[in-house]
Scaffold this motif. Structure first.
Motif, PDB file in Angstrom:
ATOM      1  N   GLN A 907       0.819  -1.209   0.000  1.00 34.17           N
ATOM      2  CA  GLN A 907       0.000   0.000   0.000  1.00 34.17           C
ATOM      3  C   GLN A 907       0.852   1.258   0.000  1.00 34.17           C
ATOM      4  OE1 GLN A 907      -3.655   0.133   0.067  1.00 34.17           O
ATOM      5  NE2 GLN A 907      -2.995   2.161  -0.610  1.00 34.17           N
ATOM      6  N   ARG A 908       1.923   1.270   0.813  1.00 34.99           N
ATOM      7  CA  ARG A 908       2.785   2.451   0.897  1.00 34.99           C
ATOM      8  C   ARG A 908       3.531   2.718  -0.402  1.00 34.99           C
ATOM      9  NH1 ARG A 908       3.573   0.632   6.191  1.00 34.99           N
ATOM     10  NH2 ARG A 908       5.329  -0.659   5.562  1.00 34.99           N
ATOM     11  N   ASN A 909       3.857   1.651  -1.133  1.00 39.97           N
ATOM     12  CA  ASN A 909       4.702   1.811  -2.320  1.00 39.97           C
ATOM     13  C   ASN A 909       3.946   1.596  -3.623  1.00 39.97           C
ATOM     14  OD1 ASN A 909       7.545   2.005  -1.021  1.00 39.97           O
ATOM     15  ND2 ASN A 909       6.648   0.200  -0.048  1.00 39.97           N
ATOM     16  N   LEU A 910       2.630   1.660  -3.548  1.00 38.71           N
ATOM     17  CA  LEU A 910       1.817   1.346  -4.721  1.00 38.71           C
ATOM     18  C   LEU A 910       2.143   2.268  -5.897  1.00 38.71           C
ATOM     19  CD1 LEU A 910      -0.281  -0.854  -5.048  1.00 38.71           C
ATOM     20  CD2 LEU A 910      -2.058   0.824  -4.646  1.00 38.71           C
ATOM     21  N   ASN A 911       2.448   3.521  -5.624  1.00 36.23           N
ATOM     22  CA  ASN A 911       2.681   4.484  -6.705  1.00 36.23           C
ATOM     23  C   ASN A 911       4.108   4.473  -7.222  1.00 36.23           C
ATOM     24  OD1 ASN A 911       0.020   5.494  -6.579  1.00 36.23           O
ATOM     25  ND2 ASN A 911       0.566   6.837  -4.856  1.00 36.23           N
ATOM     26  N   SER A 912       5.028   3.841  -6.503  1.00 42.94           N
ATOM     27  CA  SER A 912       6.422   3.866  -6.930  1.00 42.94           C
ATOM     28  C   SER A 912       6.887   2.534  -7.508  1.00 42.94           C
ATOM     29  CB  SER A 912       7.331   4.249  -5.754  1.00 42.94           C
ATOM     30  OG  SER A 912       7.192   3.320  -4.687  1.00 42.94           O
ATOM     31  N   GLU A 949      -8.227 -11.932   1.722  1.00 47.26           N
ATOM     32  CA  GLU A 949      -8.548 -11.904   0.295  1.00 47.26           C
ATOM     33  C   GLU A 949      -9.183 -10.571  -0.086  1.00 47.26           C
ATOM     34  OE1 GLU A 949     -10.783 -15.184  -1.340  1.00 47.26           O
ATOM     35  OE2 GLU A 949      -9.806 -16.601   0.034  1.00 47.26           O
ATOM     36  N   GLY A 950     -10.080 -10.079   0.744  1.00 48.17           N
ATOM     37  CA  GLY A 950     -10.717  -8.793   0.462  1.00 48.17           C
ATOM     38  C   GLY A 950      -9.697  -7.659   0.387  1.00 48.17           C
ATOM     39  N   GLU A 951      -8.692  -7.693   1.277  1.00 50.56           N
ATOM     40  CA  GLU A 951      -7.647  -6.659   1.242  1.00 50.56           C
ATOM     41  C   GLU A 951      -6.848  -6.740  -0.060  1.00 50.56           C
ATOM     42  OE1 GLU A 951      -7.126  -4.318   3.420  1.00 50.56           O
ATOM     43  OE2 GLU A 951      -8.449  -4.958   5.050  1.00 50.56           O
ATOM     44  N   VAL A 952      -6.536  -7.962  -0.480  1.00 53.29           N
ATOM     45  CA  VAL A 952      -5.761  -8.128  -1.722  1.00 53.29           C
ATOM     46  C   VAL A 952      -6.579  -7.680  -2.924  1.00 53.29           C
ATOM     47  CG1 VAL A 952      -4.624  -9.820  -3.209  1.00 53.29           C
ATOM     48  CG2 VAL A 952      -4.395  -9.991  -0.719  1.00 53.29           C
ATOM     49  N   ARG A 953      -7.883  -8.040  -2.947  1.00 51.42           N
ATOM     50  CA  ARG A 953      -8.723  -7.618  -4.073  1.00 51.42           C
ATOM     51  C   ARG A 953      -8.816  -6.089  -4.138  1.00 51.42           C
ATOM     52  NH1 ARG A 953     -11.477 -12.155  -5.921  1.00 51.42           N
ATOM     53  NH2 ARG A 953     -11.615 -13.851  -4.406  1.00 51.42           N
ATOM     54  N   GLU A 957      -7.779  -3.759  -7.314  1.00 50.99           N
ATOM     55  CA  GLU A 957      -8.653  -2.757  -7.928  1.00 50.99           C
ATOM     56  C   GLU A 957      -7.947  -1.408  -8.047  1.00 50.99           C
ATOM     57  OE1 GLU A 957     -12.228  -2.615  -5.704  1.00 50.99           O
ATOM     58  OE2 GLU A 957     -12.960  -4.590  -6.378  1.00 50.99           O
ATOM     59  N   GLN A 958      -7.135  -1.039  -7.046  1.00 48.66           N
ATOM     60  CA  GLN A 958      -6.374   0.206  -7.140  1.00 48.66           C
ATOM     61  C   GLN A 958      -5.354   0.152  -8.272  1.00 48.66           C
ATOM     62  OE1 GLN A 958      -4.819   1.881  -3.442  1.00 48.66           O
ATOM     63  NE2 GLN A 958      -6.213   0.554  -2.276  1.00 48.66           N
ATOM     64  N   LEU A 959      -4.850  -1.058  -8.544  1.00 49.03           N
ATOM     65  CA  LEU A 959      -3.880  -1.213  -9.628  1.00 49.03           C
ATOM     66  C   LEU A 959      -4.553  -1.345 -10.988  1.00 49.03           C
ATOM     67  CD1 LEU A 959      -1.435  -3.708  -7.885  1.00 49.03           C
ATOM     68  CD2 LEU A 959      -0.905  -1.375  -8.587  1.00 49.03           C
TER      69      LEU A 959
END
Length: 964
Positions: A907-912, A949-953, A957-959
């Motif tokens: 989550q912290r590095n999703l944009n990098s 699983e819900g957290e991973v999904r 979705e953000q990706l």
């Protein structure tokens, strides 16, 4: 701060540092780049001609002795006038006046224009007269419109237009043979002559005392005619009287007279009538020379053409650095070019900064500020010292009016009037001032004729230096400070000088002084009366007289506390918590902001005055107080101490709160400006967490943090410098701070293998106490890990090391596996997301299993096969006392206790991180969760697996993935 020179005023003393090369060694125009070629042509054409070189003189000095004397005079003048003050030497070893000089615009004016009454505020530039084009320096002594020979030229300009620089440049031109029209040039400083007072001395004595090489040619002065040039710089320092009753006629250069009388007779053309004379003066002193003695008037108009401003900035900012700064920092040519390009764009698109740079002195200030922000910073240099030095270079030794008995310094008058306007603006949070606002501050307390005369002089000579008409849309008819930061500087100066007084303070001070003067006598009388008469009230009156001065002292103390409270509140305004730090604000005000501009219809942000408290702290430093004393603005040591105590008291209360990173840096910058280590150590003694995450750590900011915190004695629990654009030089600068930290976060800084050399030295330092080191998301590569392992081998403090997403690959993990046992204290190692394969991961896991202290090894998000992941799980489950290996969100059919750690990193590095690669790993983890959910019958475990699983999904979705 919203927007976002001359060389400073010459010091006419031999203590000024570098001898210019003779003309024969000057570079040819063809060897210069384009912008320098233009400056070379301007420089060589400014007062030039195709005249003789240094070695050839006219018929007058043909003799060998006279020729040698003249050559020595040229050499001595060149050495004298090419010496630069310390503020100029900061611009680089190749910096010299004749390599960066840009001629200001000189507009010829007439006596009728000089007699025309000025506008009330004297701020508007006068339009050029028809038929009078700008003058070049080479045209100053050309015949006038009627064909008459011009012998006396008066150049005038307000403070900051470049009079001193122009004189210095003309003298150097003559020294190098670029003024062939004159065989002998004799410069005089009128400030120097005025210091002699009425003591009689002849013209020959004045020349011989200052220029000993000319003793042999003094008898030839009278025969030199118009080829002799006297330069009289700063005529406003001399009180000339052309009345015959006051100043008699004198034609003998060897007759002793008062210096003012000699200058008067030179200007009358009664002494050496054929000699040429160039006079520079401020506008208020033009009338001291009757117009009948002047052949031409020229107004120095500064850089009224923005092309001159751009050329000045190109020449000044492209000077090579003197030496690398702290940590080997230096500015590359590409960085200098980028600065010039951004500044040029801002000049073209922002008319207010162009209006300010109309004054060459402010061009100097802009360059000095950019040099401070981007070039190596000399030890002890602060932003406040730059502004104080800037004022010293323009106002040192300047009296407001030499004819006034009070001898009030120009800077002291400016601090009282302009400081009042500046402080009222800061207090009411405004930067635009109406004519009534300006007039109210200028005329406050003016009652006598002498005070009105001083005000008139200030308006003519210096008001334009501080205020400029606003050219921004929607603010027509208002005025702004020429440089926004100057408003905050003057407001701070107004406070620390104690010029802000309430009515109670003014009356109370007078009463206290009166009581203090008569108190002893009255007390003695009352004491006698109390013994002779049975009056019980007399002892009470006796004690009251003693109390009055103490009461006034408390009133003053409360006032200081109120000022300190206002300063601290300005520093910690919650409205400013999430804006840029003050150093970035300064840079943006000068260079502009890259990206889309604000829409004109968009409401402006609230005015920010975060420099005001910085300047208040800086002005209390010993160095700045010493410079201000030279300007006639002394700050008493006791007053400075009491102000500092009041500020420390308020900072101690409000400074303990947790601040956002940008505000924390501003707080540290305040201490850097104050330059008082004891004060900073006491105020910052409670600081335990240094969180500057997201602040762009330039070399200057690294220097600020290291200077303020590097010498402290208390430990720092955590230093967080994540995403700060740090480089190896910054790491070296901050090493004293790192040595005091227990947790050190350096994530997301693009640190490469070369930075690991400095990290190795940090780990090997005998004072290192770092227990947690986070280096994730830096391209360290295997070469960097090899250096880190050298540091780990000799380190005894480190327990947690994060190398997540550092590009180690198989080679890096194999190096770790081979040398991990060289460190016996490490407890946790994170090498997740490093593109490692099965073999390297298994080798490292086995080394971790054998390690005596390692408890946890992170290997998730590597390129591992399902068989390898299973083998790693089996190794972790069978290890007795060995390290646990985290490779997935599950452990068997249960959820791993580290699942939140793994997903938190994602989550912290999703944009990098690489989105496609992260999506692939998440999909593998999701299938693993689904498989384990299907394999277990335990409802509690199924519920946990469904939650994860819900957290991973959600992450998928953000990706942009399907989430299934």
């Amino acid at each position: 701060m919203r927007w976002g020179c001359h060389l400073p005023r010459a010091s006419w003393s031999p203590g000024l540092g570098r001898v210019l090369q003779p003309a024969a060694q000057q570079p040819s125009p063809s060897s210069l780049p384009l912008f320098a070629h233009r400056a070379f042509i301007r420089h060589n054409g400014s007062s030039v001609g195709n005249g003789p070189s240094c070695g050839r003189h006219g018929q007058l000095f043909r003799g060998i002795a006279a020729s040698e004397a003249l050559q020595r005079h040229r050499h001595n003048l060149a050495e004298w006038f090419s010496r630069l003050p310390r503020e100029e030497r900061q611009f680089g070893p190749t910096f010299a006046l004749d390599t960066v000089h840009v001629d200001p615009v000189i507009r010829e004016s007439t006596p009728d224009e000089l007699l025309r009454p000025l506008a009330e505020l004297a701020l508007e530039r006068q339009p050029p007269s028809a038929g009078l084009p700008p003058l070049a320096l080479s045209q100053l002594f050309d015949p006038d419109a009627c064909g008459r020979r011009v012998q006396t030229v008066v150049l005038y300009g307000t403070v900051g237009t470049g009079k001193s620089t122009l004189v210095r440049k003309m003298v150097l031109d003559w020294c190098y043979g670029r003024l062939p029209a004159f065989e002998l040039l004799i410069p005089f400083s009128c400030e120097d002559l005025s210091s002699l007072g009425p003591a009689p001395a002849s013209l020959c004595q004045l020349v011989a005392q200052r220029y000993t090489a000319l003793k042999e040619v003094l008898p030839l002065m009278a025969a030199a005619g118009s080829r002799l040039l006297f330069v009289l710089h700063g005529l406003e320092h001399l009180n000339l009287n052309f009345s015959l009753a006051s100043t008699g006629l004198c034609s003998d250069p060897e007759k002793p007279e008062a210096p003012a009388a000699i200058i008067t007779n030179l200007l009358r053309k009664y002494m050496l009538p054929e000699a040429s004379i160039l006079v520079t003066t401020r506008p208020s002193a033009i009338g001291r020379i009757p117009s009948k003695y002047v052949g031409r008037y020229g107004e120095i108009c500064g850089f009224s053409d923005t092309n001159l401003q751009k050329l000045y900035f190109q020449l000044r900012l492209n000077q090579p650095d003197c030496e690398p700064g702290a940590g080997g920092v230096s500015v590359t040519p590409a960085q200098r070019d980028h600065l010039v390009q951004m500044l040029t764009r801002n000049l073209e698109g922002h008319h207010q900064i162009a209006a300010a740079c109309f004054l060459p002195s402010y061009c100097w200030l802009v360059c000095a500020t950019l040099h401070f922000l981007h070039a190596p910073t000399p030890a002890g240099q602060t932003l406040t010292s730059i502004y104080t030095s800037f004022l010293r270079l323009n106002f040192s030794g300047e009296m407001l009016d030499s004819t006034d008995p009070s001898k009030l310094s120009l800077m002291a008058y400016a601090a009282r009037t302009m400081g009042k306007l500046a402080y009222e603006g800061v207090s009411s949070r405004k930067t635009y001032f109406s004519e009534e606002d300006v007039r109210g501050c200028l005329e406050a307390g003016v009652q006598t004729e002498e005070e009105f005369q001083l005000l008139r002089v200030f308006r003519r000579d210096a008001l334009r230096f501080f205020l400029a008409p606003c050219v921004e849309p929607g603010h027509a008819g208002t005025f702004v400070f020429t440089v926004p930061a100057m408003q905050e500087y003057l407001a701070a100066l107004y406070i620390v000088l104690g010029l802000r007084k309430t009515t109670l303070q003014r009356v109370g001070k007078e009463v206290a002084e009166l009581v203090g003067r008569v108190g002893e006598d009255v007390s003695l009388v009352l004491g006698i009366m109390a013994k002779l008469l049975p009056l019980r009230a007399l002892p009470l009156l006796f004690n009251l007289l003693k109390v009055v001065p103490r009461v006034f002292g408390r009133v003053v103390g409360k006032s200081r506390e109120a000022v300190a409270q206002a300063m601290v509140l300005e520093m910690f305004r919650e409205e400013d918590y999430y804006n840029d730090d003050v150093l970035d604000q300064i840079g943006a005000s000068i260079l502009g902001v890259e990206g889309p501009r604000r829409h004109p219809d968009e409401p402006p942000d609230d005015e920010v005055f975060e420099l005001f408290p910085m300047f208040m702290g800086g002005l209390l430093s010993a160095h700045n107080r010493a410079v201000l004393a030279q300007l006639g603005c002394p700050i008493k040591t006791l007053d400075a101490l009491e102000n500092a105590q009041a500020i420390k008291k308020k900072l101690g209360k409000l400074g303990r709160q947790v601040l956002p990173p940008s505000e924390l840096l501003d707080h540290l910058f305040f201490h850097y400006e104050f330059q008082n280590q004891r004060f900073s150590a006491e105020v910052l003694g409670s600081l335990r967490q240094l969180n500057l995450a997201g602040v762009r750590m330039t070399p200057l900011k690294c220097t600020v943090v290291a200077a303020v915190l590097g010498s402290g004695r208390h430990d720092l629990d955590e230093v967080n410098l994540a995403s700060c654009q740090l480089d190896p030089a910054g790491l070296r600068t901050l090493t004293p701070v790192f040595l005091r930290a227990r947790k050190l976060g350096l994530q997301l800084n693009s640190l490469g293998p070369e930075a690991c050399r400095d990290l190795r030295d940090l780990l090997l330092h005998d004072q290192c106490q770092v227990t947690t080191l986070r280096l994730s998301n830096n391209p360290l590569m295997a070469a960097g890990v090899a250096l880190l392992l050298e540091g780990l081998a000799g380190n005894t403090s480190l327990k947690h090391l994060s190398l997540l997403h550092t590009g180690l690959g198989d080679e890096g993990l194999e190096l770790l596996a081979a040398q991990l046992d060289r460190n016996q204290q490490l407890q946790e190692l994170n090498v997740a997301y490093n593109g490692a394969g099965d073999t390297a991961a298994l080798a490292l896991a086995k080394a971790a299993w054998k390690h005596p202290s390692l408890e946890l090894l992170h290997l998730y998000f590597n390129e591992l096969s399902s068989e390898c992941r299973q083998a790693l799980r089996d190794l972790g489950s069978t290890a007795e006392g060995g390290a646990r290996v985290v490779v997935s969100l599950t452990e068997g059919t249960a959820v791993s206790e580290y699942w939140s750690v793994i997903l938190g990193e994602v989550q912290r590095n999703l944009n990098s991180w690489d989105r496609s690669r992260v999506r692939r790993h998440l999909e593998l983890l999701l299938r693993d969760l689904e498989d384990n959910r299907g394999a277990t019958l335990n409802p509690w475990r199924k519920a946990q697996l469904l939650r994860v699983e819900g957290e991973v999904r959600a992450l998928l979705e953000q990706l942009g993935g399907p989430g299934s």
